[in-house]
Design an enzyme around this catalytic site. Structure first.
Site, mmCIF file in Angstrom:
data_model
loop_
_atom_site.group_PDB
_atom_site.id
_atom_site.type_symbol
_atom_site.label_atom_id
_atom_site.label_comp_id
_atom_site.label_asym_id
_atom_site.label_seq_id
_atom_site.Cartn_x
_atom_site.Cartn_y
_atom_site.Cartn_z
ATOM 1 N N GLU A 1 0.522 -0.991 0.245
ATOM 2 C CA GLU A 1 -0.042 -0.407 0.483
ATOM 3 C C GLU A 1 0.503 1.164 -0.027
ATOM 4 O OE1 GLU A 1 -2.562 -0.024 3.172
ATOM 5 O OE2 GLU A 1 -2.845 -1.984 3.135
ATOM 6 N N CYS B 1 32.382 43.289 -7.334
ATOM 7 C CA CYS B 1 33.171 43.494 -7.329
ATOM 8 C C CYS B 1 34.145 44.529 -8.446
ATOM 9 C CB CYS B 1 34.473 42.815 -6.584
ATOM 10 S SG CYS B 1 35.830 44.102 -6.080
ATOM 11 N N CYS C 1 38.270 43.302 -0.879
ATOM 12 C CA CYS C 1 39.168 44.187 -1.426
ATOM 13 C C CYS C 1 39.051 46.079 -0.718
ATOM 14 C CB CYS C 1 40.109 44.419 -2.466
ATOM 15 S SG CYS C 1 38.764 44.885 -3.816
ATOM 16 N N CYS D 1 33.435 45.647 -1.243
ATOM 17 C CA CYS D 1 33.867 43.847 -1.751
ATOM 18 C C CYS D 1 34.048 43.563 -0.189
ATOM 19 C CB CYS D 1 34.969 44.100 -2.726
ATOM 20 S SG CYS D 1 35.709 42.395 -2.554
ATOM 21 N N LYS E 1 10.137 4.212 3.809
ATOM 22 C CA LYS E 1 10.518 5.428 3.547
ATOM 23 C C LYS E 1 11.131 5.657 2.175
ATOM 24 C CE LYS E 1 8.752 7.493 7.396
ATOM 25 N NZ LYS E 1 9.141 7.856 8.508
ATOM 26 N N CYS F 1 41.276 42.943 -7.818
ATOM 27 C CA CYS F 1 41.082 42.191 -6.305
ATOM 28 C C CYS F 1 41.641 40.805 -5.877
ATOM 29 C CB CYS F 1 39.589 42.186 -6.354
ATOM 30 S SG CYS F 1 39.022 41.419 -4.338
ATOM 31 N N TYR G 1 -6.921 2.619 6.028
ATOM 32 C CA TYR G 1 -6.721 1.251 6.287
ATOM 33 C C TYR G 1 -6.515 0.078 6.879
ATOM 34 C CZ TYR G 1 -3.966 4.776 7.982
ATOM 35 O OH TYR G 1 -2.730 4.924 9.346
ATOM 36 N N ASP H 1 1.332 10.227 4.097
ATOM 37 C CA ASP H 1 1.600 11.640 4.740
ATOM 38 C C ASP H 1 0.833 12.320 5.224
ATOM 39 O OD1 ASP H 1 3.959 12.058 6.242
ATOM 40 O OD2 ASP H 1 4.732 13.414 4.388
ATOM 41 N N LYS I 1 1.936 4.443 1.495
ATOM 42 C CA LYS I 1 2.668 5.240 2.729
ATOM 43 C C LYS I 1 1.872 6.423 3.037
ATOM 44 C CE LYS I 1 5.542 5.192 7.083
ATOM 45 N NZ LYS I 1 4.132 5.924 7.482
#
Ligand code: IVH
Length: 680
Positions: A114, A442, A427, A424, A330, A447, A244, A118, A116
């Site tokens: 079956e 930047c 730098c 930045c 699962k 840099c 079920y 949730d 499952k």
């Protein structure tokens, strides 16, 4: 009319209306028009109003009729509501099957497989064919009495269909009559209340607009809706019930018979169930449902496999709080909840500032995730992600972790909104925005961050693949002014390195040796290492195939690039611009001067027309070298599995690409088969 006749008429209307409810909501096969149904309901309402002495909480007019309550009364489960043992993987499932077979002394066992569900499990009690009470699971012994809320769920029959013979002229004999159930006994039915995904989305959308509670998933939304003190709210949530389990009041020989019986009583049985002989067939069911699950209107989180024969179930009995005769398998969660511990800004090779979320590590689809890119400031704003937020994370395209959304209902007020820095972070230069105000860059070509990332890219596995030279060493080398660009690496001496912190004589020699070894490099690796915007590994390979030498590629005209198959206009422009830039020209010259040589690769046509994806850890190859071997033979190597993938090469711990390839029916090669294919 005499009271007795009125009562009879009311009873008949109630039963007929319940029957049509069942046709409409459970069977999805109405036999009368909506108008006819409304007329019947109105007639019943009128009769009940004129004759209040015949009030009945189980009348279809009363589904939403109850007044709000102050609190829920306790609901005792005379038969405890147990939980299911979980199988985390197929191996555990096989072990369970072995135990069952051994205990029953059978070679093969018949299983009822079956879905499952949730949602929220509930227990319903019927007496004399009518709904009496219902409660939540609680701790398994005691839950809460939510009868009035359950009454609002249209797929919970208030009057059982058994023996009800609707006398509508169009109906003839109802297929549900005469199930052969003695309804005078108390009947306990269990199952799951579920919220359809569509309703979940609609409810959240509405809540977002109106500033109401946002639910994390349909399961939480279901539980929350069932615990409303006002049944009218529950009624507005479009919940459904799937049965079920028959706990008592009805004798059946097998689980599948129970599912058929509950359907005849007017319930939606656990749909899509299947009776199979032996575990192999149960595994087939599992694969089928895994493929199908995303298309279902309800959330499921796996399958439940039950020994079908009830006498066998009784033989197996229970262990602690779970039956030995059932197991839940699962599916790997592809979405997980975690917390944003920090948001850091990274500066990339091209100077782009990218916010990156540092997450409390979670396992998603087989791997541990602790970081997720937030792409740009617009994205952070749009998703409203704050430091300290609980968030849902999934893997986009099954590879890159991504935050789906923040769970605003879990906020405490201490979360900190993210602000893109104005300078930045590396730098300190004032950043600039692109025209759309989305990308922040930047602008400083010198840099440190840009330098560093460019060099790290150059030495990376798919590029020059220089062993022993990683980000930490690159940082040290730049800081100590030993290198300015990647070409300088090849002029380093052992003496240069030995003075660095944590660098002994042996390590220094290792670095020098790897650099020497990698001075000879293939053309695709060389092109990729340059870090030209939009040129990934496959494009580098395509360019190498087309141009064969760097000389030709460096002199290419924009028009010729644009005519190349598989290279779009933007990519062509980017490549062209790279080779026009004086600074890049000098860098290419410098590489030649320090002795970098492009070696020709013998290329076979062995894998032409085939595309591969490599996943999991292989023993003899890194992912990059495996891909290189594929490309050398004319094959294509990509990173995401699609219907166009010819083969998935699988190492250990393959993760979700493996599942996806299996779903799509793509041929799978293990390392041995792959090696054989290469050497053929
Ligand atoms: S049978 C003795 N069948 O899973 C246990 N349970 O971990 C009988 N569930 O609380 C349970 N789908 O809420 C059964 N087809 C299914 C199910 C199912 C979901 C839930 C149920 C239970 C939990 C057990």
């Amino acid at each position: 009319m005499k009271d007795k006749d009125i009562q009879k008429q009311i009873d008949k209307l109630r039963r007929d209306i319940e029957y049509h409810n069942y046709r409409y909501y459970v069977l999805d096969d109405p036999v009368i028009s909506d108008r006819e149904y409304d007329l019947m309901l109105r007639e019943l309402e009128k009769l009940e109003k004129e004759n209040p002495q015949f009030f009945d909480a189980n009348s279809p007019t009363q589904r939403v009729g109850a007044k709000p309550s102050k609190k829920f009364e306790p609901f005792h489960h005379s038969v405890p509501m147990l939980s299911l043992a979980n199988a985390m993987d197929l191996e555990e499932l096989e072990k369970w099957d072995e135990r069952v077979k051994k205990a029953l002394g059978k070679k093969e066992v018949e299983y009822c497989c079956e879905l499952k569900f949730d949602g929220s499990s509930v227990s319903l009690i019927y007496k004399d064919g009518e709904f009496l009470r219902g409660g939540t699971r609680g701790d398994g012994e005691n839950g809460e009495d939510i009868t009035n809320n359950l009454r609002t769920i249209k797929t919970i029959p208030l009057i059982l269909q058994n023996g009800a013979k609707p006398q509508h002229p169009m109906l003839g004999n109802s297929p549900t009559s005469d199930v052969g159930v003695d309804l005078s006994k108390e009947l306990v039915i269990r199952g799951e209340v579920m919220m359809p995904i569509k309703s979940f989305e609609a409810i959240n959308k509405k809540a977002e607009k109106e500033g109401g509670k946002i639910f994390a998933n349909p399961r939480n939304a279901t539980a929350g809706s069932l615990r409303q003190l006002d049944p009218k709210i529950t009624a507005s949530r479009h919940l459904e019930f799937f049965a079920y389990n028959i706990v008592s009041g009805l004798k059946v020989g097998s689980q599948s018979e129970a599912l058929k019986k509950v359907e005849k009583l007017g319930f939606q049985p656990s749909f899509d169930y299947q009776v199979v002989m032996g575990l192999d067939k149960a595994k087939k069911y599992l694969e089928k449902i895994d493929k199908l699950k995303d298309g279902l209107p309800f959330g499921i989180d796996g399958v439940v496999i039950k020994v079908n024969n009830i006498a066998d179930q009784d033989k197996l009995g229970f262990v602690s709080r779970s039956p030995r005769w059932a197991i839940a398998y699962k599916f790997a969660a592809e979405e997980q909840e975690t917390v944003v511990e920090n948001i850091e800004v990274q500066v990339g090779r091209k100077g782009t500032l990218t916010p990156v979320a540092h997450l409390k590590p979670v396992r998603i689809a087989g791997s541990l995730v602790s970081r997720a890119t937030l792409h740009n400031k617009e994205e952070v704003k749009r998703k409203d992600i704050r430091i300290g937020d609980h968030v849902l994370v999934h893997k986009a395209g099954e590879v890159i972790p991504e935050i789906v959304r923040s769970l605003k209902e879990k906020r405490t007020g201490k979360e900190k909104p993210f602000k893109m820095p104005l300078n930045c972070p590396v730098c300190g230069t004032k950043v600039v925005e692109d025209e759309r105000g989305i990308l922040v860059k930047c602008p400083n070509k010198n840099c440190f961050a840009q330098h560093r990332e460019t060099i790290i890219h150059f030495v990376s596995r798919a590029a020059f693949d220089i062993e022993h030279v990683g980000p930490a060493l690159v940082d040290q080398l730049i800081e100590n002014k030993l290198i300015e660009d990647a070409a300088d690496l090849f002029s380093l001496t052992k003496g240069d390195l030995e003075v660095l912190e944590r660098m002994g004589e042996k390590s220094a020699q290792n670095v020098i040796d790897s650099l020497e070894l990698r001075k000879k490099v293939s053309l695709p690796r060389f092109i990729y290492a340059l870090g030209i915007t939009h040129v990934g590994e496959q494009t580098a390979q395509d360019l190498a195939d087309q141009f064969e030498t760097m000389d030709k590629l460096e002199k290419v005209k924009l028009k010729d690039l644009e005519d190349l198959f598989g290279i779009g206009e933007i990519v062509a422009k980017s490549i062209y611009a790279y080779f026009q830039d004086e600074k890049n020209k000098r860098f290419l010259d410098k590489l030649k001067k320090v002795g970098v040589k492009i070696i020709e690769e013998k290329k076979s046509k062995q894998l032409v027309g085939l595309s591969f994806v490599v996943t999991g850890s292989l023993r003899k190859f890194s992912r990059e070298t495996a891909e290189e071997e594929i490309r050398k033979r004319g094959g294509r190597a990509g990173s995401s599995v699609s219907a166009n993938t010819s083969y998935l090469v699988v190492g250990e711990n393959p993760g979700s690409k493996y599942d996806k390839a299996k779903k799509l029916g793509i041929k799978i090669l293990d390392e041995k088969e792959f090696t054989k294919m290469l050497s053929n």
